[in-house]
Scaffold this active site. Structure first.
Site, mmCIF file in Angstrom:
data_model
loop_
_atom_site.group_PDB
_atom_site.id
_atom_site.type_symbol
_atom_site.label_atom_id
_atom_site.label_comp_id
_atom_site.label_asym_id
_atom_site.label_seq_id
_atom_site.Cartn_x
_atom_site.Cartn_y
_atom_site.Cartn_z
ATOM 1 N N GLU A 284 0.813 -1.216 0.000
ATOM 2 C CA GLU A 284 0.000 0.000 0.000
ATOM 3 C C GLU A 284 0.843 1.261 0.000
ATOM 4 O O GLU A 284 0.432 2.298 -0.516
ATOM 5 C CB GLU A 284 -0.930 0.013 1.220
ATOM 6 N N HIS A 305 10.198 -26.407 -1.939
ATOM 7 C CA HIS A 305 9.779 -27.506 -2.798
ATOM 8 C C HIS A 305 8.633 -27.111 -3.722
ATOM 9 O O HIS A 305 7.987 -27.967 -4.318
ATOM 10 C CB HIS A 305 9.390 -28.707 -1.926
ATOM 11 N N LYS A 419 -13.051 0.437 -3.580
ATOM 12 C CA LYS A 419 -14.125 0.643 -2.609
ATOM 13 C C LYS A 419 -15.292 1.399 -3.239
ATOM 14 O O LYS A 419 -16.472 1.069 -3.008
ATOM 15 C CB LYS A 419 -13.601 1.417 -1.401
#
Length: 428
Positions: A284, A305, A419
């Protein structure tokens, strides 16, 4: 102590280049140490004592003690910076089931909109005495707002409005609608520091309250952060001895060299949630204006792995920063017995898993450093003091790094964009 080990830095970025860049940009360090006036409204975290004074800590401890008398479960309702630091600290300290002392646990809500997950949260609370803490700076974010309604109604259905009110704490901005609700309905209200963005709140009551409820020594956590602040903001000290400054320069030089991802790698699973805090902090703060290293993490040895192949032989666009603990703690030793059957692992007879894990770490870092710059952030041990140091180190490094990159470390326009579209979809 906390230090930056540059021994394995050499691929694509060198210590000599870091020193040269330090001399060229030392004015950035000076400005950030002092705190820039243009960011005054976002720098409340820079001086730890502003929001974690002895008086404030005493208030937090007193409230935590009252809540501990009332309940065994503390539900932290918050998303991103409102829960990541507390969750990171509890996991790093080796907490199981959210409890440091085995009697008072912290669980989490307000970080998902999944009906499946929210049902699981409610089911997990059955049979427990519960208090909830809704953390919302502006009380407009959907995830904590919806979870607060869900859990508030759950409490009322079990205890009635009056008793439920005594089990509710809210942390928000003074003068906000959330404070109005608390005043109207009798909920406890605590202050979300106005000049501190959510991802920089690790050392404020936003996180100190749940940590104190779980039995964490918050005074030691804050003391570690204060010590790190004193070291990193010492304007008279040699910049060459400032690990946060040199780490920020490494990140900028990595960007200039064409690297586009920073992988925070660690061999202790206890840092899993700390890595999520780190990802939000840098994602952010720096990810804007088409710039910024993409923050990711790798939990080794398991992911050796899976991701290990790519890290070693992939596109080579990665800066891999290792997080290493130098000294074992009380629970960090487990010795293997001698050979009982011919399993062909006789070379492990009497070996301590601490040493086996260290061997895997050393080999992996050496191998990866052949093609990637691999700076290492070293902690003496994992305890409250060193976690306080680590939180402050990364926050100050992030401030420096964003300034070197030329972006605002304290806004998040991309988050606001999604938003707005989401609220339109929901008919707000």
């Amino acid at each position: 102590m906390l230090r930056l080990n540059e021994t394995y830095l050499g691929a694509r970025v060198t210590s000599t280049e870091v020193s040269r860049a330090s001399s060229a940009h030392v004015d950035v360090l000076a400005r950030c140490q002092a705190g820039e006036a243009r960011h005054a409204g976002s720098l409340g975290w820079l001086h730890v004592g502003d929001w974690a004074s002895d008086e404030k800590i005493a208030q937090v401890e007193a409230l935590a003690a009252r809540l501990r008398e009332r309940a065994d479960t503390f539900v932290l309702i918050g998303v991103g910076g409102s829960n990541n630091a507390a969750r990171a600290a509890l996991a790093a300290l080796g907490v199981r089931d959210g409890s440091l002392d085995g009697t008072h646990r912290v669980t989490y809500a307000g970080n998902t909109l999944s009906a499946f997950e929210l049902r699981r949260v409610l089911e997990d609370l059955e049979g427990h005495e519960v208090v909830i803490d809704c953390v919302a700076k502006n009380f407009e974010t959907l995830e904590p707002g919806s979870s607060f309604r869900l859990l508030r109604q759950w409490l009322v259905s079990r205890h009635g409005e009056k008793d439920a009110a005594s089990r509710i704490v809210c942390c928000g901005t003074p003068g906000s609608h959330l404070e109005d609700l608390c005043r109207e309905h009798g909920y406890e209200f605590t202050t979300f520091p106005e000049p501190v963005g959510g991802r920089y709140t690790a050392l404020t009551e936003v996180h100190l309250l749940p940590l104190a409820f779980a039995g964490v020594d918050v005074r030691a956590l804050v003391a570690g952060a204060r010590a790190e602040e004193a070291r990193l903001r010492d304007a008279a000290a040699d910049p060459a001895d400032n690990p946060a400054w040199r780490y920020a320069l490494v990140r900028r030089l990595a960007w200039d060299a064409g690297l586009r991802v920073e992988l925070l790698s660690f061999f202790e699973p206890r840092f899993r949630w700390f890595s999520k805090w780190y990802e939000q902090l840098f994602g952010e703060s720096e990810g804007k204006d088409g710039r910024g290293l993409f923050p990711a993490s790798a939990e080794y040895s398991e992911e050796l792995h899976s991701l290990g192949q790519y890290v070693q032989d992939g596109t080579h666009q990665i800066l891999e920063t290792f997080l290493d603990v130098l000294e074992p703690g009380a629970g960090d030793s487990l010795v293997l017995g001698g050979q009982d059957i011919d399993d062909r692992f006789g070379y492990l007879d009497g070996a301590d898993f601490w040493d086996v894990n260290k061997a895997s770490f050393s080999a992996s870092r050496s191998a990866h450093a052949r093609t990637l710059p691999c700076p290492t952030i070293e902690l003496d041990r994992v305890d409250e003091e060193h976690l306080g140091r680590l939180f402050y180190f990364f926050m100050f490094s992030c401030y420096l790094s964003a300034e070197l990159l030329g972006v605002n470390p304290f806004d998040q326009p991309g988050v606001e964009a999604y938003k707005q579209l989401m609220f339109e979809t929901l008919g707000k």
